[in-house]
Design a protein around this motif. Structure first.
Motif, PDB file in Angstrom:
ATOM      1  N   LYS A  25     -13.072  -6.147  35.302  1.00  0.00           N
ATOM      2  CA  LYS A  25     -13.819  -7.317  34.826  1.00  0.00           C
ATOM      3  C   LYS A  25     -12.885  -8.165  33.992  1.00  0.00           C
ATOM      4  O   LYS A  25     -12.020  -7.642  33.296  1.00  0.00           O
ATOM      5  CB  LYS A  25     -15.000  -6.894  33.939  1.00  0.00           C
ATOM      6  CG  LYS A  25     -16.023  -6.049  34.635  1.00  0.00           C
ATOM      7  CD  LYS A  25     -16.856  -6.896  35.530  1.00  0.00           C
ATOM      8  CE  LYS A  25     -17.948  -6.056  36.146  1.00  0.00           C
ATOM      9  NZ  LYS A  25     -18.399  -6.586  37.392  1.00  0.00           N
ATOM     10  N   ARG A  63      -8.934  -8.460  44.481  1.00  0.00           N
ATOM     11  CA  ARG A  63      -9.733  -8.442  43.251  1.00  0.00           C
ATOM     12  C   ARG A  63      -9.500  -9.721  42.450  1.00  0.00           C
ATOM     13  O   ARG A  63     -10.437 -10.300  41.896  1.00  0.00           O
ATOM     14  CB  ARG A  63      -9.388  -7.213  42.404  1.00  0.00           C
ATOM     15  CG  ARG A  63     -10.330  -7.022  41.258  1.00  0.00           C
ATOM     16  CD  ARG A  63     -11.732  -6.705  41.781  1.00  0.00           C
ATOM     17  NE  ARG A  63     -12.669  -6.650  40.682  1.00  0.00           N
ATOM     18  CZ  ARG A  63     -13.922  -7.047  40.764  1.00  0.00           C
ATOM     19  NH1 ARG A  63     -14.409  -7.483  41.909  1.00  0.00           N
ATOM     20  NH2 ARG A  63     -14.709  -6.983  39.733  1.00  0.00           N
ATOM     21  N   THR A  66     -11.452 -12.448  44.109  1.00  0.00           N
ATOM     22  CA  THR A  66     -12.881 -12.264  43.852  1.00  0.00           C
ATOM     23  C   THR A  66     -13.234 -12.716  42.444  1.00  0.00           C
ATOM     24  O   THR A  66     -14.229 -13.412  42.238  1.00  0.00           O
ATOM     25  CB  THR A  66     -13.273 -10.791  44.046  1.00  0.00           C
ATOM     26  OG1 THR A  66     -12.946 -10.396  45.382  1.00  0.00           O
ATOM     27  CG2 THR A  66     -14.752 -10.582  43.827  1.00  0.00           C
ATOM     28  N   GLU A  70     -15.664 -15.848  41.328  1.00  0.00           N
ATOM     29  CA  GLU A  70     -16.808 -15.670  40.435  1.00  0.00           C
ATOM     30  C   GLU A  70     -16.741 -16.655  39.275  1.00  0.00           C
ATOM     31  O   GLU A  70     -17.722 -16.843  38.565  1.00  0.00           O
ATOM     32  CB  GLU A  70     -16.858 -14.235  39.904  1.00  0.00           C
ATOM     33  CG  GLU A  70     -17.212 -13.211  40.954  1.00  0.00           C
ATOM     34  CD  GLU A  70     -17.094 -11.776  40.456  1.00  0.00           C
ATOM     35  OE1 GLU A  70     -16.701 -11.571  39.285  1.00  0.00           O
ATOM     36  OE2 GLU A  70     -17.407 -10.867  41.240  1.00  0.00           O
ATOM     37  N   LEU A  87     -26.005  -1.444  37.274  1.00  0.00           N
ATOM     38  CA  LEU A  87     -25.448  -2.699  37.779  1.00  0.00           C
ATOM     39  C   LEU A  87     -23.928  -2.651  37.810  1.00  0.00           C
ATOM     40  O   LEU A  87     -23.307  -3.145  38.764  1.00  0.00           O
ATOM     41  CB  LEU A  87     -25.928  -3.873  36.915  1.00  0.00           C
ATOM     42  CG  LEU A  87     -27.393  -4.274  37.093  1.00  0.00           C
ATOM     43  CD1 LEU A  87     -27.802  -5.299  36.038  1.00  0.00           C
ATOM     44  CD2 LEU A  87     -27.650  -4.806  38.486  1.00  0.00           C
ATOM     45  N   ALA A  88     -23.317  -2.053  36.796  1.00  0.00           N
ATOM     46  CA  ALA A  88     -21.862  -1.919  36.770  1.00  0.00           C
ATOM     47  C   ALA A  88     -21.387  -1.052  37.925  1.00  0.00           C
ATOM     48  O   ALA A  88     -20.389  -1.365  38.585  1.00  0.00           O
ATOM     49  CB  ALA A  88     -21.401  -1.346  35.435  1.00  0.00           C
ATOM     50  N   GLU A  91     -21.579  -3.011  41.113  1.00  0.00           N
ATOM     51  CA  GLU A  91     -20.458  -3.951  41.200  1.00  0.00           C
ATOM     52  C   GLU A  91     -19.178  -3.247  41.654  1.00  0.00           C
ATOM     53  O   GLU A  91     -18.419  -3.775  42.454  1.00  0.00           O
ATOM     54  CB  GLU A  91     -20.228  -4.650  39.856  1.00  0.00           C
ATOM     55  CG  GLU A  91     -21.215  -5.759  39.581  1.00  0.00           C
ATOM     56  CD  GLU A  91     -21.121  -6.891  40.584  1.00  0.00           C
ATOM     57  OE1 GLU A  91     -19.999  -7.321  40.911  1.00  0.00           O
ATOM     58  OE2 GLU A  91     -22.189  -7.339  41.049  1.00  0.00           O
ATOM     59  N   ARG A  92     -18.932  -2.042  41.107  1.00  0.00           N
ATOM     60  CA  ARG A  92     -17.744  -1.284  41.521  1.00  0.00           C
ATOM     61  C   ARG A  92     -17.823  -0.939  43.000  1.00  0.00           C
ATOM     62  O   ARG A  92     -16.838  -1.054  43.731  1.00  0.00           O
ATOM     63  CB  ARG A  92     -17.591  -0.009  40.683  1.00  0.00           C
ATOM     64  CG  ARG A  92     -17.044  -0.237  39.297  1.00  0.00           C
ATOM     65  CD  ARG A  92     -16.645   1.051  38.612  1.00  0.00           C
ATOM     66  NE  ARG A  92     -17.703   2.049  38.566  1.00  0.00           N
ATOM     67  CZ  ARG A  92     -18.660   2.100  37.628  1.00  0.00           C
ATOM     68  NH1 ARG A  92     -18.693   1.218  36.665  1.00  0.00           N
ATOM     69  NH2 ARG A  92     -19.583   3.055  37.662  1.00  0.00           N
ATOM     70  N   LYS A  94     -19.486  -2.542  45.294  1.00  0.00           N
ATOM     71  CA  LYS A  94     -19.325  -3.777  46.057  1.00  0.00           C
ATOM     72  C   LYS A  94     -17.845  -4.137  46.166  1.00  0.00           C
ATOM     73  O   LYS A  94     -17.363  -4.479  47.253  1.00  0.00           O
ATOM     74  CB  LYS A  94     -20.098  -4.900  45.369  1.00  0.00           C
ATOM     75  CG  LYS A  94     -20.029  -6.221  46.082  1.00  0.00           C
ATOM     76  CD  LYS A  94     -20.835  -7.277  45.327  1.00  0.00           C
ATOM     77  CE  LYS A  94     -20.628  -8.641  45.927  1.00  0.00           C
ATOM     78  NZ  LYS A  94     -21.299  -9.682  45.136  1.00  0.00           N
ATOM     79  N   ALA A  95     -17.126  -4.038  45.066  1.00  0.00           N
ATOM     80  CA  ALA A  95     -15.688  -4.344  45.079  1.00  0.00           C
ATOM     81  C   ALA A  95     -14.943  -3.357  45.973  1.00  0.00           C
ATOM     82  O   ALA A  95     -14.045  -3.745  46.725  1.00  0.00           O
ATOM     83  CB  ALA A  95     -15.136  -4.305  43.658  1.00  0.00           C
TER      84      ALA A  95
END
Length: 144
Positions: A25, A63, A66, A70, A87-88, A91-92, A94-95
């Motif tokens: 992040k 990354r 991406t 964002e 949610l975190a 996200e991981r 998804k990445a």
């Protein structure tokens, strides 16, 4: 005093770097990645070491793109800690899925190149797809 060389990147350490990138992040630079990998492994690698591994350089580029797309806007965080953690994790994942799709695309491109070049040298797809023969091993005497 001469600086000692970092140990070679094992598959496990490469995976640590990839997992670090998948969950990244905020601002991403090679120096920040090197520092983060040091925190995870206790080993300082150089950018040049990472550059020797296409999986790492490709994951870094993907990354970075991406994160740029964002726009660096932090999403609103829910108050529930479990929901934030979920949610975190999403996200991981998804990445990671995006990285694996890119790796798969690169491997398919490489396969097409290899198949084309093999065919130009007279090697057919039938020959390439032939099963690998098992090695002949003699049975030890007295053991069945």
């Amino acid at each position: 005093m001469k600086k000692s060389r970092a140990p070679a990147l094992t598959l496990e350490r490469i995976q640590t770097v990839l997992d670090t990138l998948d969950g990244w992040k905020g601002k991403l630079t090679w120096d920040l990645l090197i520092d983060s990998v040091y925190e995870a492994t206790g080993i300082t690698y150089s950018r040049f070491t990472f550059a020797e591994y296409p999986a790492i350089t490709n994951a870094f580029k993907l990354r970075k793109e991406t994160l740029r797309d964002e726009g660096g806007k932090p999403a609103r965080q829910p108050k529930d800690e479990r929901l934030r953690a979920a949610l975190a994790q999403a996200e991981r994942y998804k990445a990671k899925a995006m990285r694996l799709e890119e790796e798969n695309r690169a491997l398919l491109d490489q396969f097409v190149t290899w198949a084309h070049n093999a065919e130009r040298k007279g090697v057919t797809l039938f020959m390439l797809n032939a099963p690998i023969s098992k090695p002949q091993r003699d049975k030890s005497k007295g053991v069945d």
